[in-house]
Structure formats: structure tokens, C-alpha cells
Design an enzyme around this catalytic site. Structure first.
Site, short mmCIF file in Angstrom:
data_model
loop_
_atom_site.label_atom_id
_atom_site.label_comp_id
_atom_site.label_asym_id
_atom_site.label_seq_id
_atom_site.Cartn_x
_atom_site.Cartn_y
_atom_site.Cartn_z
CG HIS A 199 5.15 -0.58 -3.49
ND1 HIS A 199 4.47 -1.15 -4.55
CD2 HIS A 199 6.48 -0.74 -3.77
CE1 HIS A 199 5.33 -1.61 -5.43
NE2 HIS A 199 6.56 -1.38 -4.97
CE1 TYR A 216 3.18 -11.95 -1.72
CE2 TYR A 216 5.54 -11.80 -1.38
CZ TYR A 216 4.35 -12.48 -1.21
OH TYR A 216 4.34 -13.67 -0.53
CG ASP A 245 9.63 -7.04 -4.01
OD1 ASP A 245 9.89 -5.81 -4.05
OD2 ASP A 245 10.50 -7.90 -3.80
CB SER A 246 8.21 -3.56 -6.62
OG SER A 246 8.14 -2.24 -7.08
CB ALA A 247 11.19 -3.42 -10.46
#
Length: 312
Positions: free
Chosen positions: A280, A183, A155-157
């Protein structure tokens, strides 16, 4: 797709918690201390998922002579998931992602390995990439995981790091996994997506300046358009199927949209879903948020379909 009434309250709770910090200078130590806090709330989130999973003793890999810990969450002896946690490359850990990793372990009947890669600014690029590659190689060589039963996710980074890791793995001639799940992946540390400005006020967690400041901590002297830093600029030829979920309202929306366009252009099978009025990485809230449960159910369907298609 209409948003649920629960999303209205979750989005506002996240906004109250995170937006006051979006325009301020980033203090990595503050992020590490407060992301995932309070611990009582994190435990409640884990319980609310309904997951019944084992939290196994820490696993470890060695990268450059250094020992790196990681947590494994297991529901059954099914597929293996290498999950790279988010946190802007400066924060979070396997523990902050326990509820999400546990929910995936339950849904996929899988073992989910979450390595604790080294964080910026103390460890800038390429440390996180080296650690992710070390964890991937550890699963393939030490744990003897069959690539046709391996899922790489993040997810994200961590979603961007997962893609960069697989670009580097492919370029080294290593086998690729059965599928990729991301994600709200952060794929462009050059920060060129239109949604950075379009959603800078709408995003419940971040503003455009937040993303640019976080990128600077990780980049150091690295080129932000290097594919191993920002996988958006890579060539995805030969990649396995991808599932990409993002929010229409987050600043990183276009990191997912452009990733999908570029990967499809070279023949990769990509499923993209954009969800309205969710924060987010809303998958954390599967105990209370229908959109999170639907995202995880979609992940379950996607993984099962592609595991079947990769059976020898």
C-alpha cells in the site's frame, strides 16, 4: 507487468513491520507515535529519493476560527500541488510524508503544500473535510493559485479525502483543479469492496478488519455512504482527469477499481494502473523500488500532459 526483485524484499519488510498489528484493536496514539518511525529511517528515505528540494516555513490556514499548520516543499516555481496525506484519518502528518512530497516537488518542479488536517477520533467527520476545503480555498484565494496550474493529490485516506473535498468544492461552485492524482485511495468507508476479503491475507499492511475499525474512528454518526465521507458514492460529473495507482494485492484495490468505473461512466478521463506485489502506497520507497520510481514518472507524464491541455 513483472514485479522487481526489490519489491519482494520491500513487501516483506513492510509485512514484518505492519502485519502483526493488522488484527489487533487500533490505538490511535500508538499509530501517531510509530507511523513513520524510526526517524532515522524516514530521513534515509528522503535522502534516497535523490530529491533536492526546499522545505519552506510552515504555512497556515484558518478553518472555523482555528489555525491549521501545513508544510510546503518546493523545487521550482512551477505548478502547485495540494497533497492530502494518508494515515487512516487517525495518524500521519506533513512530516511523515516529507519524502513523498519532496519527490513529487522534484519530479513535477512544483510547490507541494501538505496541510495538517485534524485527526480522528478527537475530530471526526466533517473536521478533516472542512480543513481540506479550507486549505483548497486558501490556495485559490490567499495564494492566488491559478486552478489551471493546480493539482490535487493524496494517498490512502488522503486520496479519498481529496476526492470528497473536490465533490464538495464543485457543489459549492468553486473552480476545480487541472488534474487529480491518487495513490491507493480509500474511497469506501462502508467497506463493501470484494478485495477487502480477497486480499485480507495477501495485503502487506492491513486486513479487512483493520479498515473497518479505522473507519469507525472517523465516521462517528456519519453515513458511511455519504459522498463527502466515501467519495465512491458521489457523482463525478465535470471532474478533471484523474490518475489512480493501486496494488493488486492490497485490501483497498477495489476502492480504486470501482472509483475508476464510476468516474468513467460519467465521462471523466481516468487512468488506472494496478501494480503487482507492492505494498500500500509503495511510492514512499522510490529510493529503492523501481515500481515507485515508475509510478512517480507516470505521475510526471500525466501532470505535464494535462497542464499543457489546460493552458489558457
Amino acid at each position: 507487468m513483472a514485479a522487481s526483485w526489490q519489491s519482494f524484499w520491500v513487501e516483506r519488510l513492510v509485512r514484518v513491520r505492519m502485519r502483526p498489528h493488522a488484527l489487533r484493536p487500533i490505538d490511535p496514539q500508538w499509530v501517531r507515535t510509530n507511523m513513520g518511525r524510526p526517524r532515522v529511517a524516514r530521513r534515509l528515505m528522503a535522502r534516497a529519493t535523490g530529491a533536492r528540494y526546499a522545505h519552506l516555513p510552515p504555512q497556515h490556514t484558518w478553518v472555523g476560527g482555528e489555525r491549521l499548520e501545513g508544510a510546503t516543499y518546493a523545487q521550482a516555481q512551477g505548478p502547485t500541488v495540494l497533497y492530502l496525506h494518508g494515515g487512516g484519518f487517525i495518524g500521519c502528518s506533513p512530516e511523515t510524508h516529507r519524502s513523498l512530497a519532496g519527490a513529487l516537488a522534484q519530479r513535477l518542479e512544483a510547490q507541494v503544500f501538505v496541510p495538517a488536517y485534524r485527526l480522528a477520533p478527537e475530530h471526526q467527520y466533517p473536521y478533516a473535510l472542512d480543513d481540506a476545503l479550507g486549505a483548497y480555498r486558501y490556495l485559490l484565494e490567499q495564494r492566488q493559485v491559478d486552478p489551471s496550474r493546480l493539482i490535487v493529490a493524496g494517498d490512502s485516506a488522503g486520496g479519498g479525502l481529496a476526492l470528497a473535498m473536490l465533490l464538495a468544492a464543485r457543489d459549492r461552485g468553486w473552480p476545480l483543479p487541472a488534474a487529480i492524482v491518487t495513490y491507493s485511495p480509500w474511497t469506501d468507508l462502508a467497506a463493501t469492496g470484494a478485495s477487502l476479503e480477497e486480499n485480507s491475507d495477501r495485503c502487506a499492511m492491513f486486513a479487512a478488519v483493520t479498515i473497518r475499525r479505522a473507519a469507525a474512528f472517523y465516521l462517528g454518526e456519519a453515513d458511511p455512504r455519504s459522498p463527502y465521507v466515501s467519495p465512491l458514492y458521489g457523482d463525478f460529473s465535470g471532474f478533471p482527469p484523474m490518475l489512480v495507482h493501486a496494488s493488486t494485492d492490497e485490501v483497498l484495490r477495489d476502492d480504486s477499481v470501482r472509483l475508476t468505473e464510476y468516474a468513467r461512466a460519467v465521462g471523466v478521463d481516468v487512468e488506472l494502473r494496478l501494480w503487482p506485489r507492492v505494498p500500500h502506497v509503495w511510492q514512499f520507497f522510490s529510493g529503492v523500488l523501481p515500481e515507485a520510481r515508475e509510478s512517480l514518472a507516470d505521475t510526471q507524464r500525466f501532470v505535464r500532459n494535462h497542464l499543457r491541455s489546460r493552458q489558457p
